[in-house]
Enzyme design. Structure first.
Site, PDB file in Angstrom:
ATOM      1  N   TYR A 154       0.850  -1.188   0.000  1.00  0.00           N
ATOM      2  CA  TYR A 154       0.000   0.000   0.000  1.00  0.00           C
ATOM      3  C   TYR A 154       0.888   1.240   0.000  1.00  0.00           C
ATOM      4  CZ  TYR A 154      -3.082   3.685   1.674  1.00  0.00           C
ATOM      5  OH  TYR A 154      -3.776   4.865   1.784  1.00  0.00           O
ATOM      6  N   GLU A 172      -3.486   7.447  -4.158  1.00  0.00           N
ATOM      7  CA  GLU A 172      -3.346   6.182  -3.444  1.00  0.00           C
ATOM      8  C   GLU A 172      -3.181   5.041  -4.428  1.00  0.00           C
ATOM      9  OE1 GLU A 172      -5.929   4.573   0.179  1.00  0.00           O
ATOM     10  OE2 GLU A 172      -6.808   3.962  -1.717  1.00  0.00           O
TER      11      GLU A 172
END
Ligand code: GDP
Ligand code: MN
Length: 368
Positions: free
Chosen positions: A97, A182
């Site tokens: 992530y 993101e």
């Protein structure tokens, strides 16, 4: 403005982040070719598409078309799927992530990373998330990248790729006036390459004019906010359960603050501005009703606005359509006595001060 994944991927690719090839289509027929090994993904401005069945694998054109037609028209978290992304499927050995966002409290961009990607960041335990604030004046520093590699326990070959992507992500964040970028998952392939498996991008609405490449996109509005905007009413829909009508941005904000002080959750709010048009008041009240608050709090100061005009508009709506939640009203200023009479007749709860009104509304909203 939220960009959908296809646009988010383009943005990342422009800044050198490795992204698999893909294209967006709004019907299966539009698909003239597809990768041998493809992934078909719903283009909606929300995450959690995987869980909702909006991400499917397909081998070759025929299957990609079938998967596309399955996903098109689905509803995911309230959004109808009008287009899908058909992209080269990544072979994923590991999911990381990586994101950069504006941390308003710190007043700085925040870089976040985790070795456990794939899931939404909110569901990750705190100790699994690496965080580093970036001083915007000096930028992302090499020591922060070393910290990141260490925190994620990345082996050498991967560490250099992740830090490289982090640098590019921050550069993109700055250049694109983003509020959030993101990559989740940031995929590691079996042969150790790093590829973006998803791309979420939110661009600052106030910078849209600097980015014509987004096609002068519209700010993100809920359907009710859009309806209000078309009627020239400033209306913002939030999570709290107390709907607020006030006039003027300052008084509206003060009312929300007063609610917060008493522990009430001020939600959807509406700024009447200075209006003398009962019709506009009616429309505004109707829109607020539609948002479904548990309590409505009216805080009107009649300076330009006549209090009785507002009261009459509200009274008309309540008389003709009813209202099934309590309405607390504090109304001050020009023609306030007349306004109070009208509101009393409509069955509203009167309050003398803003504080009292906020307290009453908070009490009434408890357990609703
Ligand atoms: P989200 O659920 O809306 O965040 O959508 P994602 O694009 O993140 O997809 C959800 C999950 O589907 C990912 O975490 C992956 O596990 C899987 N996925 C998405 N794209 C690919 C791909 O190209 N290859 C593989 N193997 N899995 C994928
Ligand atoms: Mn994702």
């Amino acid at each position: 403005m939220k960009l959908m994944e296809d646009r988010g991927r383009e943005l990342l690719a422009r800044h050198g982040v490795p992204v698999p090839a893909g294209r967006a289509v709004s019907s299966p027929e539009e698909l003239s070719d597809a990768p041998e090994r493809a992934v078909v993904k719903a283009l909606v401005p929300v995450g959690g598409r995987g869980k909702a069945g909006g991400v499917k694998f397909a081998d070759g054109l025929e299957e990609a078309r079938r998967r596309a037609s399955e996903i098109l028209g689905m509803e995911i978290k309230g959004y109808r799927v009008r287009s899908v992304l058909v992209a080269e499927r990544i072979e994923i050995a590991r999911e990381l992530y990586l994101s950069v966002m504006v941390d308003r409290e710190a007043g700085m961009p925040l870089l976040m990373a985790s070795s456990e990607g794939g899931m939404e960041i909110e569901s990750l335990p705190e100790e699994k998330i690496f965080r580093a604030h970036i001083n915007p004046l000096i930028g992302l520093q090499p020591f922060q990248l070393r910290d990141l590699a260490l925190a994620l326990r990345l082996e050498r070959g991967l560490a250099s790729q992740v830090t490289d992507v982090a640098k590019k992500l921050y550069a993109a964040f700055r250049a694109e006036d983003a509020e959030l970028l993101e990559i989740n998952p940031l995929a590691v392939t079996p042969d150790g390459r790093l590829v973006a498996g998803d791309a979420k991008a939110i661009i600052d609405d106030d910078s849209i004019f600097r980015h014509p490449e987004h096609g002068g996109g519209e700010p993100d509005l809920t359907p009710l906010e859009r309806e209000a905007r078309e009627k020239g009413i400033s209306f913002v829909q939030l999570d709290g359960n107390i709907g607020v009508i006030a006039n003027g941005a300052g008084l509206t904000m003060a009312t929300l603050d007063a609610l917060m002080l008493h522990g009430g959750r001020g939600g959807t709010f509406l700024d009447l501005g200075g209006t003398d048009d009962p019709e506009k008041v009616k429309q505004a009240f109707r829109i607020l009703k539609k948002a479904g608050p548990s309590v409505i709090l009216m805080n009107i100061f009649g300076g330009i606005t006549r209090c009785d005009t507002v009261a009459q508009g509200v009274n008309d709506v309540i008389k003709s359509e009813g209202v099934d939640v309590p309405v607390v009203a504090r109304i001050k200023g020009w023609y306030e006595e007349r306004a109070r009479d009208i509101l009393r007749e409509a069955g509203l709860l009167a309050a003398t001060t803003m504080d009292e009104a906020a307290m009453k509304a908070t009490e009434l909203s408890r357990g609703r």
